[in-house]
Design a protein around this motif. Structure first.
Motif, PDB file in Angstrom:
ATOM      1  N   CYS A 268      67.723 115.054 -60.459  1.00 45.84           N
ATOM      2  CA  CYS A 268      67.614 113.674 -61.352  1.00 45.84           C
ATOM      3  C   CYS A 268      68.766 112.842 -61.697  1.00 45.84           C
ATOM      4  O   CYS A 268      69.725 113.488 -62.145  1.00 45.84           O
ATOM      5  CB  CYS A 268      67.140 114.401 -62.715  1.00 45.84           C
ATOM      6  N   PRO A 269      68.746 111.771 -61.237  1.00 46.90           N
ATOM      7  CA  PRO A 269      69.934 110.909 -61.526  1.00 46.90           C
ATOM      8  C   PRO A 269      70.354 111.128 -63.239  1.00 46.90           C
ATOM      9  O   PRO A 269      69.529 110.756 -64.129  1.00 46.90           O
ATOM     10  CB  PRO A 269      69.398 109.274 -61.295  1.00 46.90           C
ATOM     11  N   GLU A 402      74.056 111.457 -54.621  1.00 41.86           N
ATOM     12  CA  GLU A 402      74.938 110.889 -55.591  1.00 41.86           C
ATOM     13  C   GLU A 402      74.828 109.193 -55.215  1.00 41.86           C
ATOM     14  O   GLU A 402      74.760 108.354 -56.175  1.00 41.86           O
ATOM     15  CB  GLU A 402      76.360 111.252 -55.025  1.00 41.86           C
ATOM     16  N   ALA A 405      71.248 107.986 -56.402  1.00 44.12           N
ATOM     17  CA  ALA A 405      71.278 107.812 -57.941  1.00 44.12           C
ATOM     18  C   ALA A 405      71.630 106.394 -58.215  1.00 44.12           C
ATOM     19  O   ALA A 405      71.226 105.799 -59.252  1.00 44.12           O
ATOM     20  CB  ALA A 405      72.148 108.724 -58.556  1.00 44.12           C
ATOM     21  N   GLU A 409      69.381 102.967 -59.824  1.00 40.00           N
ATOM     22  CA  GLU A 409      69.480 102.204 -61.073  1.00 40.00           C
ATOM     23  C   GLU A 409      69.366 100.822 -61.011  1.00 40.00           C
ATOM     24  O   GLU A 409      69.286 100.012 -62.131  1.00 40.00           O
ATOM     25  CB  GLU A 409      70.901 102.683 -61.487  1.00 40.00           C
TER      26      GLU A 409
END
Length: 499
Positions: A268-269, A402, A405, A409
């Motif tokens: 989960c980011p 990584e 994520a 966004e």
């Protein structure tokens, strides 16, 4: 309500619930609700009919059913005979299904045709002459489930549970916090391990299940409001889509009934996790990490996560170690491969059919699911990525999760998959497939990502797609997607088909 303490055969647990409160709602899907009496009756009839087809103690029964009451009735029927449900997707292509069934060698297949084996449609439970009365005794299956996994190899394997067909619900509830008066929303496909486990555990704890045929953002939020859902599990993809809808219509949905939201199954980011903690409060957000193999499970609540942002918690049973490439324990903050073992004295938690576990020669009894991560000084675990998903580009390690994520966004991005594509110069080129319904400008998203990540981690190429990248359980088939991207890249570079 009937006493829940102590292990009981799985088939008996439903009988006890139905005897205690027969008219209590057990399962709702769409406009239909099954009571505990309805579910018990259907399961008893099915069990007796399956027995006439030769299903008995220790047999596998392949279950290829979509979400719904018939799924639950079928699985309980299998348990009542002391047999093991072997779970597959009802949409599995015939060659893949045949490969799985070749490993399982089931006595019966429910929900899919398979030449040479007895098969039944999901709704079939024999004629009216078959009794729906409770059984006199309940044999205990050697394994309570045998789900299917393709893993990272693409070759199917069965993960046969080391837990037999009995359960201590009260002990389990101390971890999952499932209450008898809860309404649980079932968001994922039941052939996947997490929705299967949490919904059956909840049902046996006395919860009323509200089952979605498949996850749809507004349908899930509407169900929470209409049924006053108090307990649910989701994956990060669901969390992201629900958050987008909640932000777009901030007064449309009242989530005040939600007592516990659990997430799992994928990284989960941190920005997404923090947004949900802000939305519901840290007391109501929980995360667990573990595998279908069940060697170990970590747990973290919202308060702990705020103190250790990005962590998946500490072990609540079993143990983990993070080892470097030489097999030595990693120092805090050092990324290595995560090895797991069940509680000492418990015996194996699983066995594979069709594969061998990844073990370590220097650490007998410990094995790996292929995940990379690190621990902090306080012993909290942090995940980096799958070992097989790691991209080595120009000699530098790039963890796709990584990068994903950061990309997810960006406004308008529904999902993202970051892959390593072959590159003559770098060995592997970082490539991003971006799921979106909006006309995004590559230069803008590229600038956004490059302002937030070290240069070598930034995707060198992007492709935008409206097609879903993950399945209903939030799983991403990276190998298949990588093959598609390589083919698209080759076709683009050689429009005439030249090599």
């Amino acid at each position: 309500m009937a006493e829940l303490a102590g292990p009981r055969p799985l088939g008996q647990i439903l009988t006890d619930l139905a005897a205690d409160t027969p008219e209590a709602a057990a399962i709702t899907m769409g406009g239909e609700t099954w009571t505990r009496r309805d579910l018990e009756s259907a399961a008893n009839r099915r069990a007796r009919y399956y027995a006439t087809l030769g299903v008995g103690h220790g047999d596998y029964v392949t279950v290829a059913l979509a979400n719904g009451p018939y799924f639950y009735a079928t699985v309980f029927a299998i348990w009542k005979l002391g047999a093991t449900p072997q779970l597959i997707s009802p949409r599995l292509p015939a060659p893949e299904r045949a490969a799985v069934i070749g490993l399982a060698r089931p006595r019966l297949v429910v929900g899919a045709p398979e030449p040479g084996l007895p098969t039944l449609p999901g709704e079939h439970e024999g004629g009216a002459e078959i009794s729906d009365a409770p059984f006199d005794s309940y044999p205990i299956a050697p394994a309570w489930k045998a789900p299917t996994s393709g893993g990272t190899t693409g070759r199917p394997k069965l993960i046969v549970s080391g837990q037999d067909g009995q359960l201590d619900i009260a002990s389990l509830n101390s971890i999952l916090r499932q209450h008898p008066d809860d309404v649980q929303l079932v968001t994922g496909p039941l052939y996947h391990n997490a929705p299967f486990n949490t919904s059956f555990f909840g049902l046996m704890a006395g919860q009323h299940l509200v089952v979605l045929p498949k996850f749809e953002t507004r349908a899930a939020l509407d169900a929470i409001v209409h049924h006053r859902v108090s307990w649910l599990t989701v994956v990060p993809t669901m969390m992201s889509r629900m958050l987008t809808e909640l932000r777009a219509r901030p007064t449309a949905y009242d989530l005040g009934s939600v007592r516990a939201l659990w997430h799992m199954a994928a990284l989960c980011p941190p920005w997404l996790k923090r947004a949900w903690i802000d939305l519901l409060g840290p007391d109501r957000i929980f995360e667990m990490y573990g595998g279908t193999e069940n060697q170990m499970m970590t747990l973290i609540d919202g308060h702990e996560w705020l103190a250790h942002p990005g962590s998946v918690g500490r072990a609540v049973f079993g143990e983990f170690r993070v080892l470097n490439s030489e097999g030595r324990p990693c120092a805090p903050g050092e990324v290595g491969e995560i090895f797991l073992r069940p509680p000492v004295g418990n015996g194996p938690s699983y066995r594979y059919i069709g594969a061998e576990p990844r073990t370590h020669p220097d650490w007998p009894g410990w094995d790996s699911l292929g995940d990379l991560g690190h621990v902090d000084q306080a012993g909290y675990l942090y995940l980096s990525d799958r070992r097989t998903d790691l991209i080595i580009s120009g000699g530098a390690n790039v963890f796709p999760a990584e990068v994903e994520a950061v990309v997810t966004e960006y406004p308008g991005v529904r999902g993202c998959a970051v892959l390593g594509l072959p590159d003559d110069d770098l060995g592997a080129r970082v490539h991003a497939v971006v799921e979106t319904d909006e006309p995004l400008i590559e230069a803008d998203i590229r600038a956004y990502v490059e302002a937030r990540l070290t240069r070598y981690k930034c995707p060198r190429s992007y492709r935008f797609s409206s097609a879903p990248l993950r399945d209903d359980a939030g799983k991403l088939r990276r190998n298949e997607l990588r093959d598609i991207e390589i083919q698209l890249t080759t076709s683009s570079a050689n429009p005439q088909g030249m090599s």
